[in-house]
Design a protein around this motif. Structure first.
Motif, PDB file in Angstrom:
ATOM      1  N   LEU A 112      53.010  38.203 102.830  1.00 40.22           N
ATOM      2  CA  LEU A 112      52.502  37.673 104.095  1.00 40.22           C
ATOM      3  C   LEU A 112      53.545  37.819 105.196  1.00 40.22           C
ATOM      4  CD1 LEU A 112      50.187  36.298 105.571  1.00 40.22           C
ATOM      5  CD2 LEU A 112      51.063  34.086 104.759  1.00 40.22           C
ATOM      6  N   TRP A 113      54.817  37.575 104.878  1.00 40.03           N
ATOM      7  CA  TRP A 113      55.907  37.756 105.840  1.00 40.03           C
ATOM      8  C   TRP A 113      55.925  39.198 106.359  1.00 40.03           C
ATOM      9  CZ3 TRP A 113      59.670  34.759 108.124  1.00 40.03           C
ATOM     10  CH2 TRP A 113      60.755  35.439 108.697  1.00 40.03           C
ATOM     11  N   TRP A 114      55.920  40.152 105.423  1.00 38.89           N
ATOM     12  CA  TRP A 114      55.929  41.565 105.802  1.00 38.89           C
ATOM     13  C   TRP A 114      54.712  41.888 106.667  1.00 38.89           C
ATOM     14  CZ3 TRP A 114      58.312  46.362 103.892  1.00 38.89           C
ATOM     15  CH2 TRP A 114      59.523  46.145 103.221  1.00 38.89           C
ATOM     16  N   GLY A 115      53.529  41.493 106.200  1.00 36.62           N
ATOM     17  CA  GLY A 115      52.303  41.843 106.910  1.00 36.62           C
ATOM     18  C   GLY A 115      52.230  41.238 108.297  1.00 36.62           C
ATOM     19  N   ALA A 169      52.158  32.995 114.443  1.00 43.45           N
ATOM     20  CA  ALA A 169      53.157  31.956 114.164  1.00 43.45           C
ATOM     21  C   ALA A 169      52.747  31.160 112.931  1.00 43.45           C
ATOM     22  CB  ALA A 169      53.327  31.045 115.372  1.00 43.45           C
ATOM     23  N   LEU A 170      51.453  30.838 112.822  1.00 43.85           N
ATOM     24  CA  LEU A 170      50.965  30.106 111.645  1.00 43.85           C
ATOM     25  C   LEU A 170      51.064  30.953 110.373  1.00 43.85           C
ATOM     26  CD1 LEU A 170      47.877  28.200 113.085  1.00 43.85           C
ATOM     27  CD2 LEU A 170      50.058  27.222 112.304  1.00 43.85           C
ATOM     28  N   LEU A 171      50.779  32.248 110.492  1.00 41.09           N
ATOM     29  CA  LEU A 171      50.902  33.131 109.326  1.00 41.09           C
ATOM     30  C   LEU A 171      52.352  33.205 108.848  1.00 41.09           C
ATOM     31  CD1 LEU A 171      48.496  36.061 110.309  1.00 41.09           C
ATOM     32  CD2 LEU A 171      48.167  34.366 108.491  1.00 41.09           C
ATOM     33  N   ILE A 172      53.282  33.293 109.784  1.00 47.10           N
ATOM     34  CA  ILE A 172      54.696  33.364 109.412  1.00 47.10           C
ATOM     35  C   ILE A 172      55.148  32.032 108.823  1.00 47.10           C
ATOM     36  CG2 ILE A 172      57.032  33.611 110.350  1.00 47.10           C
ATOM     37  CD1 ILE A 172      55.756  35.780 112.252  1.00 47.10           C
ATOM     38  N   LEU A 173      54.692  30.931 109.404  1.00 46.85           N
ATOM     39  CA  LEU A 173      55.003  29.616 108.833  1.00 46.85           C
ATOM     40  C   LEU A 173      54.441  29.502 107.417  1.00 46.85           C
ATOM     41  CD1 LEU A 173      56.139  26.748 109.081  1.00 46.85           C
ATOM     42  CD2 LEU A 173      53.951  26.073 110.110  1.00 46.85           C
ATOM     43  N   VAL A 208      56.643  31.406 105.051  1.00 44.05           N
ATOM     44  CA  VAL A 208      57.870  30.674 104.716  1.00 44.05           C
ATOM     45  C   VAL A 208      57.564  29.565 103.703  1.00 44.05           C
ATOM     46  CG1 VAL A 208      59.677  29.169 105.640  1.00 44.05           C
ATOM     47  CG2 VAL A 208      59.038  31.253 106.867  1.00 44.05           C
ATOM     48  N   VAL A 209      56.485  28.830 103.930  1.00 44.90           N
ATOM     49  CA  VAL A 209      56.112  27.754 103.004  1.00 44.90           C
ATOM     50  C   VAL A 209      55.840  28.325 101.615  1.00 44.90           C
ATOM     51  CG1 VAL A 209      54.321  26.042 102.478  1.00 44.90           C
ATOM     52  CG2 VAL A 209      55.289  26.170 104.783  1.00 44.90           C
ATOM     53  N   LEU A 210      55.097  29.412 101.537  1.00 46.28           N
ATOM     54  CA  LEU A 210      54.816  30.033 100.238  1.00 46.28           C
ATOM     55  C   LEU A 210      56.098  30.511  99.559  1.00 46.28           C
ATOM     56  CD1 LEU A 210      51.586  32.080 101.059  1.00 46.28           C
ATOM     57  CD2 LEU A 210      51.771  30.132  99.487  1.00 46.28           C
ATOM     58  N   MET A 211      57.009  31.104 100.346  1.00 48.60           N
ATOM     59  CA  MET A 211      58.264  31.573  99.753  1.00 48.60           C
ATOM     60  C   MET A 211      59.092  30.398  99.224  1.00 48.60           C
ATOM     61  SD  MET A 211      59.530  34.830 102.052  1.00 48.60           S
ATOM     62  CE  MET A 211      59.209  34.168 103.680  1.00 48.60           C
ATOM     63  N   VAL A 212      59.173  29.326  99.997  1.00 52.85           N
ATOM     64  CA  VAL A 212      59.948  28.161  99.558  1.00 52.85           C
ATOM     65  C   VAL A 212      59.327  27.553  98.303  1.00 52.85           C
ATOM     66  CG1 VAL A 212      60.600  25.792 100.171  1.00 52.85           C
ATOM     67  CG2 VAL A 212      60.934  27.641 101.822  1.00 52.85           C
ATOM     68  N   LEU A 213      58.014  27.319  98.337  1.00 52.10           N
ATOM     69  CA  LEU A 213      57.347  26.736  97.169  1.00 52.10           C
ATOM     70  C   LEU A 213      57.456  27.649  95.953  1.00 52.10           C
ATOM     71  CD1 LEU A 213      54.127  25.250  98.824  1.00 52.10           C
ATOM     72  CD2 LEU A 213      56.172  24.002  98.056  1.00 52.10           C
ATOM     73  N   GLY A 214      57.251  28.929  96.169  1.00 52.19           N
ATOM     74  CA  GLY A 214      57.339  29.887  95.066  1.00 52.19           C
ATOM     75  C   GLY A 214      58.737  29.992  94.501  1.00 52.19           C
ATOM     76  N   TYR A 215      59.727  29.972  95.372  1.00 46.18           N
ATOM     77  CA  TYR A 215      61.120  30.057  94.937  1.00 46.18           C
ATOM     78  C   TYR A 215      61.506  28.814  94.142  1.00 46.18           C
ATOM     79  CZ  TYR A 215      66.196  30.583  95.227  1.00 46.18           C
ATOM     80  OH  TYR A 215      67.527  30.701  94.921  1.00 46.18           O
ATOM     81  N   ARG A 216      61.136  27.654  94.657  1.00 47.15           N
ATOM     82  CA  ARG A 216      61.486  26.397  93.988  1.00 47.15           C
ATOM     83  C   ARG A 216      60.766  26.255  92.645  1.00 47.15           C
ATOM     84  NH1 ARG A 216      64.225  22.536  97.075  1.00 47.15           N
ATOM     85  NH2 ARG A 216      63.321  20.882  95.828  1.00 47.15           N
TER      86      ARG A 216
END
Length: 189
Positions: free
Chosen positions: A10-13, A41-45, A48-56
């Protein structure tokens, strides 16, 4: 790991959409006006949320074990990354040094984190974001053409930029400490 990979995609896209699909982006802007910026802005947010949740949530799978001295290299690179992030907005002479200081700072940030994190989730996260930087730079350069170097400002602007960079770096270190990761070895938390 699925959330992490979805967040990265999603970040890349969201970042590449404007320049890879300019007609579709123009149509969105025509339909939504400035609201189209809010959509991205919402897509990028969300990315970030998906990356943080996925990473954790990712299992810790060690790939390599960074030597303890890498923490010092990380800190030095993070200070450089923070300075690069601010360089493009500075009013001094430094703003004329690089075409893409923020993206360069982002790449340095990724490298710094790859030096101190040897697990699979970290390698996927920071590696994918690091690979995104030259792709984004190439796409921007192709869309915008030759760079017109801005006029350098006064040296006092560089002093402000460096002072602000040091302050932001201290805030980032404090935030890491509050999140349970003390980033300064040899110093007492």
């Amino acid at each position: 790991m699925t959330l992490l990979i979805l967040g990265i995609a999603l970040w890349w896209g969201a970042h590449l959409f404007k320049r890879l699909a300019p007609e579709a982006r123009a149509a969105m802007t025509a339909r939504l006006g400035d609201g189209s910026k809010g959509v991205f802005a919402l897509l990028i947010l969300a990315a970030v949320v998906l990356m943080v949740l996925g990473y954790r949530a990712a299992a810790f799978t060690p790939v390599w074990y960074p030597p303890p001295a890498m923490v010092h290299a990380n800190n030095l690179l993070m200070l450089a990354a923070v300075a690069l992030f601010g360089m493009g907005s500075s009013k001094g002479r430094a703003r004329a040094w690089l075409r893409h200081p923020m993206l360069t700072g982002f790449a340095v940030w990724c490298i710094a984190h790859l030096l101190v994190n040897g697990d699979l989730a970290s390698l996927i996260l920071w590696g994918a974001l690091l690979v995104w930087v030259p792709v984004e730079i190439a796409v921007i350069n192709r869309a915008e053409g030759a760079w017109i170097r801005p006029e350098p400002g006064p040296a006092a602007g560089d002093l402000r930029w460096l002072g602000i960079s040091a302050g932001v770096f201290a805030v980032i270190g404090t935030a890491h400490w509050l999140l349970g990761v003390w980033p300064f070895p040899g110093a007492v938390a």
